[in-house]
Design a protein around this motif. Structure first.
Motif, short mmCIF file in Angstrom:
data_model
loop_
_atom_site.label_atom_id
_atom_site.label_comp_id
_atom_site.label_asym_id
_atom_site.label_seq_id
_atom_site.Cartn_x
_atom_site.Cartn_y
_atom_site.Cartn_z
N ALA A 1 0.82 -1.21 0.00
CA ALA A 1 0.00 0.00 0.00
C ALA A 1 0.85 1.26 0.00
O ALA A 1 1.95 1.29 0.56
CB ALA A 1 -0.94 0.01 1.21
N ALA A 2 0.30 2.28 -0.64
CA ALA A 2 0.95 3.60 -0.62
C ALA A 2 0.73 4.24 0.74
O ALA A 2 -0.19 3.88 1.48
CB ALA A 2 0.37 4.48 -1.72
N ASP A 3 1.57 5.21 1.06
CA ASP A 3 1.48 5.86 2.36
C ASP A 3 0.24 6.73 2.52
O ASP A 3 -0.05 7.22 3.62
CB ASP A 3 2.74 6.67 2.65
N ASP A 4 -0.53 6.92 1.44
CA ASP A 4 -1.76 7.71 1.54
C ASP A 4 -3.00 6.83 1.59
O ASP A 4 -4.14 7.32 1.57
CB ASP A 4 -1.88 8.67 0.35
N ALA A 5 -2.82 5.51 1.70
CA ALA A 5 -3.95 4.59 1.63
C ALA A 5 -4.73 4.55 2.94
O ALA A 5 -4.20 4.78 4.02
CB ALA A 5 -3.45 3.19 1.28
N TYR A 6 -6.02 4.22 2.80
CA TYR A 6 -6.84 3.92 3.97
C TYR A 6 -7.93 2.94 3.55
O TYR A 6 -8.28 2.82 2.38
CB TYR A 6 -7.45 5.18 4.57
N PHE A 7 -8.44 2.20 4.53
CA PHE A 7 -9.42 1.15 4.29
C PHE A 7 -10.73 1.50 4.98
O PHE A 7 -10.72 1.99 6.11
CB PHE A 7 -8.88 -0.19 4.81
N SER A 8 -11.85 1.23 4.30
CA SER A 8 -13.13 1.61 4.89
C SER A 8 -14.26 0.72 4.40
O SER A 8 -14.32 0.35 3.22
CB SER A 8 -13.45 3.07 4.55
N LEU A 9 -15.16 0.37 5.33
CA LEU A 9 -16.40 -0.32 5.01
C LEU A 9 -17.55 0.56 5.46
O LEU A 9 -18.04 0.45 6.59
CB LEU A 9 -16.47 -1.68 5.73
N PRO A 10 -18.02 1.47 4.61
CA PRO A 10 -19.09 2.40 4.99
C PRO A 10 -20.49 1.84 4.77
O PRO A 10 -21.46 2.59 4.71
CB PRO A 10 -18.82 3.59 4.07
#
Length: 251
Positions: A120-129
């Motif tokens: 992953a890139a350092d700007d990544a984030y994970f979300s389950l909205p």
């Protein structure tokens, strides 16, 4: 084409480029399993790399909520496309590596969770909205990445998990600068590509067989609740709010 497959140096690359946010409609989701199977069954490929185009705003924005809003009759097709995509990745003959940047949302979680390695890139984030979108699903695959209570906290709040936290908990193999993601991912895949294809195929089957739970069956269980939620009036209200201003509805 919005999704492309190329094979070079024993690496099969599947690249997403579906503006504006790589949120796929039902037809697109239904097309991905075939690409994954084509990539993983090709004797010239020893590893599959799934990523977004370098110019894409993020890895995957999940499903196209606007399609669901305009065509609710397609929900079962969309569900099946999700299921078959994640199953194809999980059951691919050879290792599947995901290289993710910026947002990894909904179906993006499914692809990451179904894969073998996540960079992953350092700007990544994970979300389950999903709880804010009038839907369910995704926890089965997030549970391959993160501990139970972290998954539930993220699911109930619809919140985000920064890449540093995902790395700390073991979901992400390596965090790299955004500008270096593709090169780093290709280099990582190059190490795998140098191995015997036969050994990789056997290893993939063995590792999948060692898993304590069936992620594909678990996701199918979740999808039953997805359909139940989708038919509820609160789901309609949630989708209306998202399509209107991109925010969560208030209940």
């Amino acid at each position: 084409m919005p999704i492309t497959l190329t094979i070079r140096d024993r690496i099969a690359e599947i690249v997403f480029d579906v503006p504006p946010v790589n949120a796929f409609d039902s037809e697109t989701w239904m097309s991905i399993p075939g690409l994954v199977r084509e990539a993983s069954s090709n004797p010239d490929a020893h590893v599959v790399l799934i990523r977004a185009a370098e110019t894409a705003r993020g890895f995957c924005g999940g499903v196209d909520i606007k399609e669901m809003q305009a065509h609710p009759e397609r929900i079962t097709v969309l569900n099946r496309g999700n299921y078959l995509t994640f199953k194809a990745i999980h059951e691919a003959e050879i290792p599947v590596v995901v290289a993710a940047h910026k947002f990894v949302i909904g179906g993006g979680i499914g692809m990451c969770g179904a894969s073998d390695v996540i960079l992953a890139a350092d700007d990544a984030y994970f979300s389950l909205p999903e709880v804010d979108r009038g839907a369910m699903g995704g926890a089965s695959h997030l549970s391959r990445m993160l501990p139970l209570h972290k998954v539930r906290a993220a699911f109930f709040t619809g919140g985000t998990i920064p890449v540093a936290e995902a790395y700390r908990l073991g979901a992400v193999e390596k965090i790299v600068p955004r500008a270096d993601l593709v090169a780093e991912a290709q280099a990582f895949c190059g190490v795998i590509a140098g191995k015997s294809r036969k050994a990789l195929v056997i290893a993939k089957e063995a590792l999948n067989g060692l898993e304590p739970r069936d992620v594909d069956r678990g996701y199918r269980w979740e999808q039953g609740f997805t359909l139940e939620m989708y038919m509820h009036e609160d789901s309609q209200k949630a989708r209306d709010a998202f399509v209107s201003d991109g925010k969560a509805a208030t209940f």
